[in-house]
Design an enzyme around this catalytic site. Sequence first.
Site, short mmCIF file in Angstrom:
data_model
loop_
_atom_site.label_atom_id
_atom_site.label_comp_id
_atom_site.label_asym_id
_atom_site.label_seq_id
_atom_site.Cartn_x
_atom_site.Cartn_y
_atom_site.Cartn_z
N HIS A 1 0.83 -1.20 0.00
CA HIS A 1 0.00 0.00 0.00
C HIS A 1 0.87 1.26 0.00
CE1 HIS A 1 -3.61 2.40 1.26
NE2 HIS A 1 -2.65 3.18 1.73
N GLU A 2 1.78 1.32 0.96
CA GLU A 2 2.60 2.52 1.08
C GLU A 2 3.52 2.67 -0.14
OE1 GLU A 2 1.69 4.68 3.06
OE2 GLU A 2 0.46 3.42 4.35
N HIS B 1 1.68 4.44 -2.86
CA HIS B 1 1.78 5.90 -2.69
C HIS B 1 3.15 6.39 -3.18
CE1 HIS B 1 -1.89 6.72 -0.54
NE2 HIS B 1 -1.59 5.96 0.50
N HIS C 1 3.34 6.83 -6.81
CA HIS C 1 2.62 8.04 -7.22
C HIS C 1 3.54 9.27 -7.12
CE1 HIS C 1 -1.67 10.06 -6.83
NE2 HIS C 1 -1.14 10.26 -8.02
ZN LIG Z 1 -2.81 5.23 2.05
#
Ligand SMILES: [Zn+2]
Length: 672
Positions: free
Chosen positions: A464-465, A468, A471
Amino acid sequence: MTNPLLSDWDTPFQLPPFAEISDDDFEAAVHETLASARAAVDAVANNPEAPSFENTVEALELADADLGRVLGVFYNLAGADSTEKRQELQRAFSPLLAAYSSDVSMNKELFERVETLWQQRDSLNLNDEQARVLELCRRGFVRAGAQLEGDARERHREIKARLAVLGTEFGQNLLADEREWSMPLSEDDLEGLPDFVIAAARSAGEALGHEGPAVTLSRSLIVPFLQFSPRRELRKTAFEAWVARGANGGETDNREITRETLELRAERAALLGYDSYAAYKLETEMAKTPEAVHDLLMQVWNKAKPAAEADAEVLAEMLAKDGINGPLEAWDWFYYAEKRRLAEHDLDEAELKPYFQLDRMIEAAFDCANRLFGLEARALDVPLYHPDCCAWEFTRNGEHIAVFIGDYFARASKRSGAWCSAMRSQKKLGGDVRPIVVNVCNFAKPPEGEPALLSYDDARTLFHEFGHALHQMLSDVTYESISGTSVARDFVELPSQLYEHWLEVPEVLEKHAIHAETGEAIPADLMKRLLDAQTYNTGFATVEYVSSALVDLAFHDGPAPKDTMARQAEVLDGISMPYAIRMRHATPGFAHVFAGDGYASAYYSYMWSEVMDADAFKAFEEGEGPFDPALAKRLEEHILSAGGSRDPEELYRAFRGRMPSVDALLEGRGLL
Ligand SMILES: [Zn+2]
């Protein structure tokens, strides 16, 4: 002595010279760069030349670059490695920074220049990105109160400054309560706990200076303790301490802070002419209105609640079979759900855990990024801010893309949870700047010499991290204000939640889920059981989450409550919250909503993003599979590199060709 924060950083990749920076340097550096930012902003406002995009909007983008550089380092350290001095500085900085941002947005001459450009926008020959930056810049001024006059103007300034202080206090109180509590365990109390929990409890006890093991409120210790300990009294004590964070009375109690915060937010929204804080907040989100949010949450709630209730009945029977009278309680849910999972899915966290080595999972996340986007990682040997941190350089076709720092282990100086931040953001204005991106997690640190093992949930968090991080790392825009994760709040979790799907890809697990002792790949049958079990207990998880999101929305949609705990109870009553499930975040510990306003009336946004990530991953499943190159290219082009350069709905449509419905989410959670 020169202040290392104010010098040029003649370091590899211009990383901050962590070893040279002392806490005392921050105060002087913030004051100095704040003063130069103010001077630069004044120069823009008082420029005798007629406003142009370059001398106004671009000049503003650059005005506080030095301040941003200092704060990028400071806030990373304050969150990931806090000290008393850093906490004190945080308290001192927050009103200063709030005042600065207020002064900028309330500067009449400045706003007039921006407004003039806005009126002339069609004749300025702006490209799409510039037009978007101008639109967001002007909207930012209006929403910050630039059009307010007289008393309203002054009151608005006071409210903003006070809210900043309350947000900081809320977070610090929570951290204090988390640190304050621990429960020493006797050797007998270790009954039923798998080795990894025992090891984590022992190292927690050691870190606290106890004689023996201990349970703390670190999520990666308390959750497995609740899952595995057969000792109901201990589970109750631990669970109650967990949910009481921020509500223990005394100096660290957050309840009054939540009341005052909501009152001030409502007052602020009214000053700006909105019906409610939620209406104000959601205007800039993809969802746009409180009604749209409520509608989505209730669609999901209505499927999740019956599923959770059916689960509760099964768990209550198991409790009764153990000879316990009385209803299933919240501190029983984790334990019996784990037992049931063992019985029904034959899936045991302890059996699974040796396959999820931290180092292998980092490799897995990197490897997927290589197959999807051609990124290559190379470990760096550079000084960082804590010995537990590691850094890598990411390149593509030999070209530098970003520096990535992983800070994965829990420690007392780190706030709880997991997050991604950019110590430096990507931009091209004023020079091609590549980002420094940090992932911070709270995984249990193994004893010296042993490999760090993750739960499957931890591994998801890592992916998940890293989503990010991608991104940020793949960002390719000119203006920092729309770089990387600077997008609508309910869009920002799309890349991160989407990336979690690659952990579930069988070929990824086969390659990277390698047993820590035997070196063997995860057996096919265990992997199948693991993947089948993914929809297990989702009724519970969805109820936990959606109830929190509904309480958050209710807090901000309408007049502020006089008593936040009473309002919370009222909302939960209204949706008939199942007895044995608590909100994922009780109000006094709801940092997303109260330690700053980032997720205020926007906690729903994880689910909003999940609607999209479920649908987006389906695109790969419907295409050539998880590494479909054409889709990966579209994902990078329209989402990962685009930042906030276009409206999120446009970005999503460009990637997928249409908007998603809630079905892929419900299917993914096994709730259809
Ligand atoms: Zn998040």
